[in-house]
Design a protein around this motif. Structure first.
Motif, PDB file in Angstrom:
ATOM      1  N   ARG A  68       0.853  -1.193   0.000  1.00 21.36           N
ATOM      2  CA  ARG A  68       0.000   0.000   0.000  1.00 21.36           C
ATOM      3  C   ARG A  68       0.889   1.243   0.000  1.00 21.36           C
ATOM      4  N   LEU A  69       0.599   2.140  -0.904  1.00 22.90           N
ATOM      5  CA  LEU A  69       1.384   3.355  -1.045  1.00 22.90           C
ATOM      6  C   LEU A  69       0.724   4.546  -0.347  1.00 22.90           C
ATOM      7  N   TYR A  70      -0.203   4.283   0.556  1.00 28.54           N
ATOM      8  CA  TYR A  70      -1.001   5.340   1.186  1.00 28.54           C
ATOM      9  C   TYR A  70      -0.142   6.406   1.857  1.00 28.54           C
ATOM     10  N   SER A  81       2.981   7.233   1.029  1.00 20.42           N
ATOM     11  CA  SER A  81       4.008   7.785   0.159  1.00 20.42           C
ATOM     12  C   SER A  81       3.793   9.290   0.049  1.00 20.42           C
ATOM     13  N   TYR A  99       0.397  -3.296  -6.102  1.00 18.77           N
ATOM     14  CA  TYR A  99       0.510  -1.998  -5.447  1.00 18.77           C
ATOM     15  C   TYR A  99      -0.880  -1.389  -5.395  1.00 18.77           C
ATOM     16  N   ASN A 116      -3.080   2.299  -3.857  1.00 19.23           N
ATOM     17  CA  ASN A 116      -3.020   3.634  -3.271  1.00 19.23           C
ATOM     18  C   ASN A 116      -4.443   4.125  -3.090  1.00 19.23           C
ATOM     19  N   GLN A 131      -9.513   2.417  -3.713  1.00 22.46           N
ATOM     20  CA  GLN A 131      -8.293   1.692  -3.381  1.00 22.46           C
ATOM     21  C   GLN A 131      -7.928   0.745  -4.519  1.00 22.46           C
ATOM     22  N   TRP A 141      -4.317   8.292  -9.547  1.00 20.27           N
ATOM     23  CA  TRP A 141      -4.218   6.985 -10.216  1.00 20.27           C
ATOM     24  C   TRP A 141      -4.501   7.214 -11.700  1.00 20.27           C
ATOM     25  N   THR A 169       0.985   7.776  -9.807  1.00 24.39           N
ATOM     26  CA  THR A 169       0.260   7.866  -8.545  1.00 24.39           C
ATOM     27  C   THR A 169       0.952   8.837  -7.598  1.00 24.39           C
ATOM     28  N   PRO A 189       0.044  11.159  -3.487  1.00 25.52           N
ATOM     29  CA  PRO A 189      -0.859  11.174  -2.324  1.00 25.52           C
ATOM     30  C   PRO A 189      -2.243  11.705  -2.707  1.00 25.52           C
TER      31      PRO A 189
END
Length: 145
Positions: free
Chosen positions: A8-10, A12, A27, A29, A38, A113, A140, A142
């Motif tokens: 999960r890139l939450y 980042s 992956y 986000n 998601q 995204w 991608t 935040p």
């Protein structure tokens, strides 16, 4: 439901590129602004950090501005694709990669995204990638939620 490992890139804090590739790793986000989607994609993640250009912040401003107001979950339009490419052109790192928004997948793209096309990266061409064939990817960053 997939059994592949998931990253999960939450948390980042910057812009990144998921190269769509059969790596066996997913992956995800948060995306879509206040819709907090998601999405997931299999590939390889490349952080796109340029300390001189706050691209993630510029994208955040676009998607929270008057056009989208933090709620872009049902596709982007040509105007937004052009703005994303303008922002990508501000940084040597992303400009050198030659990433372009995938016009065939505007309807599947949303805030944080965005489907992109990545041209082949031969030896000594780019700052980040080498010997990578032309591929598709996902840009991608935040989410603004």
């Amino acid at each position: 439901m997939s059994t592949l490992p998931l990253i999960r890139l939450y948390d980042s804090a910057s812009l990144g590129l998921i190269l769509l590739w059969p790596t066996g790793i997913l992956y995800s986000n948060q995306a879509g602004g206040s819709f907090c989607l998601q999405p997931q994609a299999e590939g390889a993640f490349l952080p796109l950090v340029d300390e001189l250009v706050a691209q993630a912040e510029l994208l955040h401003q676009h998607f929270t501005g008057p056009k989208w107001r933090g709620a872009c979950a049902n596709g982007i339009d040509e105007e937004t694709a052009q703005e994303i490419e303008r922002i990508l052109g501000l940084s040597f790192v992303t400009r050198e990669l030659g990433v372009r928004v995938d016009r065939a997948r505007l309807g599947e793209s949303h805030e944080a995204w965005v489907y992109v096309e990545v041209p082949a990266q031969p030896e000594n061409r780019s700052v980040c990638l080498e010997r990578i064939p032309a591929s598709q990817g996902i840009l991608t960053w935040p989410n603004s939620d």
